[in-house]
Design an enzyme around this catalytic site. Structure first.
Site, short mmCIF file in Angstrom:
data_model
loop_
_atom_site.label_atom_id
_atom_site.label_comp_id
_atom_site.label_asym_id
_atom_site.label_seq_id
_atom_site.Cartn_x
_atom_site.Cartn_y
_atom_site.Cartn_z
N LYS A 110 0.84 -1.21 0.00
CA LYS A 110 0.00 0.00 0.00
C LYS A 110 0.88 1.26 0.00
O LYS A 110 0.64 2.18 -0.77
CB LYS A 110 -0.92 0.04 1.22
CG LYS A 110 -1.86 -1.14 1.36
CD LYS A 110 -2.82 -0.96 2.51
CE LYS A 110 -2.18 -0.95 3.89
NZ LYS A 110 -1.53 -2.21 4.28
N ARG A 145 -8.88 1.08 9.45
CA ARG A 145 -8.50 -0.30 9.72
C ARG A 145 -9.56 -1.02 10.55
O ARG A 145 -9.43 -2.21 10.80
CB ARG A 145 -7.19 -0.31 10.51
CG ARG A 145 -5.95 -0.65 9.66
CD ARG A 145 -4.77 -0.43 10.56
NE ARG A 145 -3.60 -1.19 10.25
CZ ARG A 145 -2.51 -0.69 9.66
NH1 ARG A 145 -2.49 0.54 9.24
NH2 ARG A 145 -1.45 -1.44 9.50
N ARG A 167 12.39 -6.55 4.54
CA ARG A 167 12.45 -5.09 4.32
C ARG A 167 13.49 -4.43 5.24
O ARG A 167 13.60 -4.76 6.42
CB ARG A 167 11.06 -4.51 4.63
CG ARG A 167 11.00 -3.00 4.52
CD ARG A 167 9.61 -2.51 4.35
NE ARG A 167 8.74 -2.73 5.49
CZ ARG A 167 7.46 -2.38 5.52
NH1 ARG A 167 6.90 -1.84 4.46
NH2 ARG A 167 6.72 -2.61 6.59
N ARG A 172 12.50 -2.59 10.75
CA ARG A 172 11.45 -2.09 11.63
C ARG A 172 11.15 -3.17 12.67
O ARG A 172 11.06 -4.34 12.34
CB ARG A 172 10.18 -1.83 10.82
CG ARG A 172 9.93 -0.38 10.51
CD ARG A 172 8.85 -0.21 9.49
NE ARG A 172 7.53 -0.67 9.92
CZ ARG A 172 6.42 -0.50 9.22
NH1 ARG A 172 6.46 0.12 8.05
NH2 ARG A 172 5.26 -0.94 9.65
N ARG A 178 0.48 -9.04 13.38
CA ARG A 178 -0.18 -7.99 12.59
C ARG A 178 -1.18 -8.61 11.62
O ARG A 178 -2.26 -8.06 11.38
CB ARG A 178 0.87 -7.17 11.82
CG ARG A 178 1.67 -6.23 12.71
CD ARG A 178 2.94 -5.76 12.05
NE ARG A 178 2.70 -4.81 10.97
CZ ARG A 178 3.62 -4.50 10.05
NH1 ARG A 178 4.81 -5.06 10.07
NH2 ARG A 178 3.34 -3.62 9.12
#
Ligand code: AMP
Length: 219
Positions: free
Chosen positions: A13, A89, A128, A161, A172
């Site tokens: 996104k 969300r 990532r 992260r 998540r």
């Protein structure tokens, strides 16, 4: 154009939002980015937000809604529209957004649902890496830096992260399934939903989205 990007963490996104925002000159509103900035600032609110984020759970609706409504009330939004990334969300957030837009005499043009496989999500998020200095995003396999752990653009140090570590990613995803998935039906009923594959490469996905805009007369 007034757009919501919906999909699990790791759907891409943020990546699509940045490209769309740059190409079409539409403000990009990412709640995740706003929260990370608050965390970096070291403020009391930032410290509170960091606790939720590091556990992979959602920040309470009242805090998120307040921040988003404040941003939507700024002048550029009426004129240029917005791309919401990571918000809403929960159903409560979606309803608050509807009311806020009604108050501003605006309405959503489209909600893009980026349907993505678990395999892709895990691969993307756990690999990532982000530059501490300039924020440039890498992937250890797909977009590796020339020198391991160092940013090609500014020589900054790359980091992972906290919430991209595998256990937190799984949490998540669980939270997404429990709280966000129902928004797919919510927007389907409002006839705003367009589904695309979040498994596609960035450029391919961008082309699919762009075609939707053209067909809907949004360009
Ligand atoms: P993201 O970068 O969108 O994956 O967001 C990172 C984290 O920020 C999430 O795991 C949540 O803890 C928090 N967050 C971002 N957006 C929201 C939202 N709309 N509602 C609640 N929490 C959020």
């Amino acid at each position: 154009m007034r757009l919501v990007l919906l999909g699990p963490p790791g759907a891409g996104k943020g990546t699509q939002a940045v490209v769309l925002s740059n190409n079409l000159h539409i403000p990009h509103i990412s709640t995740g980015d706003i929260f990370r900035e608050a965390k970096e600032s070291g403020s009391e609110l930032g410290k509170k937000l960091a606790e939720y984020m590091e556990q992979g759970v959602l920040v309470p609706d009242d805090i998120v809604n307040r921040i988003v409504i404040e941003r939507l009330s700024k002048d550029d939004i009426k004129e240029k529209g917005f791309i919401l990334d990571g918000y809403p969300r929960t159903r409560q957030q979606a309803e608050v957004l509807d009311n806020a837009l009604e108050g501003l005499e605006l309405r959503l043009d489209m909600v893009i649902y980026m349907k993505t496989s678990k395999k892709t999500i895990l691969m993307r998020l756990t690999g990532r890496r982000i530059c501490k200095r300039c924020g440039h995003i890498y992937h250890i396999k797909n977009i590796p830096p020339k020198k391991e752990g160092i940013c090609d653009c500014c020589n900054g140090e790359l980091y992972q992260r906290e919430d991209d570590k595998e256990q937190t990613v799984l949490k998540r995803l669980e939270v997404y399934q429990e709280q966000t998935q129902e928004l797919i039906d919510y927007y389907k009923q409002k006839r705003l939903l367009k589904t695309v594959s979040g498994d596609l490469e960035v450029r391919q996905l961008y082309d699919v989205i762009y075609e939707f805009f053209g067909k809907k007369g949004l360009l």
